[in-house]
Scaffold this active site. Structure first.
Site, mmCIF file in Angstrom:
data_model
loop_
_atom_site.group_PDB
_atom_site.id
_atom_site.type_symbol
_atom_site.label_atom_id
_atom_site.label_comp_id
_atom_site.label_asym_id
_atom_site.label_seq_id
_atom_site.Cartn_x
_atom_site.Cartn_y
_atom_site.Cartn_z
ATOM 1 N N SER A 20 0.889 -1.188 0.042
ATOM 2 C CA SER A 20 0.202 0.162 -0.067
ATOM 3 C C SER A 20 0.964 1.230 -0.096
ATOM 4 C CB SER A 20 -0.948 0.174 1.117
ATOM 5 O OG SER A 20 -1.333 1.209 1.483
ATOM 6 N N TYR A 34 -2.612 -0.452 10.558
ATOM 7 C CA TYR A 34 -2.912 -1.196 9.502
ATOM 8 C C TYR A 34 -1.708 -0.945 8.363
ATOM 9 C CZ TYR A 34 -4.011 -1.265 4.348
ATOM 10 O OH TYR A 34 -3.866 -1.428 2.934
ATOM 11 N N LYS A 84 1.639 -3.374 6.710
ATOM 12 C CA LYS A 84 2.054 -3.328 5.510
ATOM 13 C C LYS A 84 3.586 -3.152 5.215
ATOM 14 C CE LYS A 84 -1.954 -4.298 2.976
ATOM 15 N NZ LYS A 84 -2.007 -5.780 2.691
#
Lengths: 302, 302
Positions: free
Chosen positions: A95, A120, A124
């Site tokens: 991302s 989050y 990643k």
């Protein structure tokens, strides 16, 4: 392979309908090693496209352990399983969140990573590092990291696309729900950013372009590419109000909005330098904002 | 609680001998949830001092997945277990490795973190972030991160201390093995660093001082401190040659050395600003280099 916590087998039925093929599909939790082994035993797998993981920023702030366990634990478990069966090719869903708050724009792949502000984004980033270290230690691995900007829109048939329940947290489904009257109005968070119209700028990439980027990456892996990183974006940034206007045009309906304060932790602008992915993978996004809005409308009115 | 992959119950027997107490000890793998639950059911646990994890830098470069799985997976599993039993106090063994290559010296707790170059250091950094996010999400947690500089030496009795097999990879046991004739000579990696004598500078902290730092942290947790970070170092840096000379003095034996090129990835200097830990925990290292060498000699000749 999906344990379907937030998805439905209906999507796969539609994939089969659109492609005219039967894609073998398995309802399996990646953390269930026995089921995983069974799958790898029965099928000849050349490459794993690893999309698995929880992906809601706000939820990750409230349940960080769940996110770290699922995303990182899941990836380590997957890598161990792949190794056991001699499968060394992977495409990973990373991302643009790994870039944190951009120090320059457009963001190329050499931009520093790791300044992530929510769990989050950190999952990643941590997974990227784990994959990189794994490739350094074992040279037989080929891993392509694709750093997604903002995937939006739908397949042209309207049969596939993001279809969240309730008030959507992502902008495009939110706007489309307003355009079809399912939600009263759009709330614009922050109109005082240092951007052309003061609202947040993002790089929206149509999901069909996005899917074709993965096909290009799959071909690239055949070259024994080692560890590679590419941005998956269009290279163009759009403001929130531009997006609302484009939806008004696409739908012929008004998209009323109200203005609210900034969301804590949101960044002003984020868009990709997409030149490396074009040069190396021969891939480039084809669909513009108008088309993305049209396809989203087809999805929304169904 | 230890699954003893590189340690021995003999150490605990000696702890009991030195302290005159019987410390309950369990040979349990942290990843074995059933055994873990059983332990937490039977004992009233107020705080967990979490030292568990693999810690060899070079091995971590060759087996990154093993390190990520053991250190990160182990910590997540531990946190879940603690939560299940309502235990919300933790002291975590972090490392000065999280600072990466220092951008200034001495290193205080506000120094940027995350520039780690090997998987071992990254596991420490990732765990720090997981613990921090977990404390942000659930306010009942109190977590003290102690960033260790270079723990060395031994208990004054020589009954406890680092006792590696073969040629030690850490400097102090290496030098002591040379001093007692178990290893022929010391190899000094790099004499062209920008340091007083050209060799690497590190902040060596005696293990007894280090242990007392943990006792101070345990008292600090009683104040419901939330998430806190402290350096555990002396604030003084010593070169490799200074260390060898101090050992010659302590042992009355020569410590011959040969010079070799730098180790890839090694940094020139690393020492702590230890003022915050003194101010907040009231803890300060008491033992100097000469004393650390004497105690290491007592250990080495046994």
């Amino acid at each position: 392979m999906d344990n379907l916590p937030k998805a439905s087998m209906e999507s796969m039925r539609r994939v089969n309908e659109i492609t005219g093929k039967q894609v073998p599909t398995f309802s399996i939790d990646m953390l269930d090693k026995d089921a995983f082994r069974d799958l790898f035993k029965k099928h000849k797998i050349l490459c794993v496209m690893h999309f698995a993981g929880l992906k809601t920023v706000e939820e990750s702030c409230h349940k960080p352990l769940l996110y770290y366990k699922t995303n990182i634990g899941g990836t380590i478990s997957l890598l161990e399983g792949m190794k056991e069966f001699g499968v060394y090719n992977m495409i990973f869903s990373s991302s643009a969140a790994v870039y944190g708050s951009p120090s320059y724009l457009p963001i190329d792949e050499k931009h520093p990573v790791g300044g992530c502000i929510n769990p989050y984004g950190k999952t990643k980033y941590f997974i990227e590092e784990i994959l990189k270290d794994n490739c350094s230690a074992e040279k037989q691995w080929n891993v392509v990291l694709l750093r997604y900007f903002n995937p939006v829109g739908a397949h042209v048939t309207g049969k596939l696309g993001e279809d969240p329940q309730g008030i959507p947290s992502d902008l495009m489904p939110y706007v489309s729900h307003v355009a079809v009257g399912r939600v009263k109005e759009l709330t614009v968070y922050g109109v005082d950013y240092d951007t052309p119209d003061g609202t947040e700028v993002r790089d929206y990439i149509n999901v069909v372009d996005w899917a074709q980027g993965h096909v290009a990456a799959l071909k690239y892996l055949e070259k024994d590419c080692g560890f590679k990183v590419f941005n998956l974006g269009t290279g163009k940034g759009y403001c929130v109000i531009e997006m609302a206007k484009a939806f008004e045009t696409a739908s012929g309906k008004p998209v009323p909005y109200k203005i609210a304060g900034r969301h804590a932790g949101d960044i002003a602008s984020c868009y990709a330098d997409a030149s490396l992915v074009e040069k190396e993978l021969g891939w480039k996004a084809k669909l513009d904002l108008a088309k993305m809005c049209e396809d989203s409308m087809v999805l929304a009115i169904q």
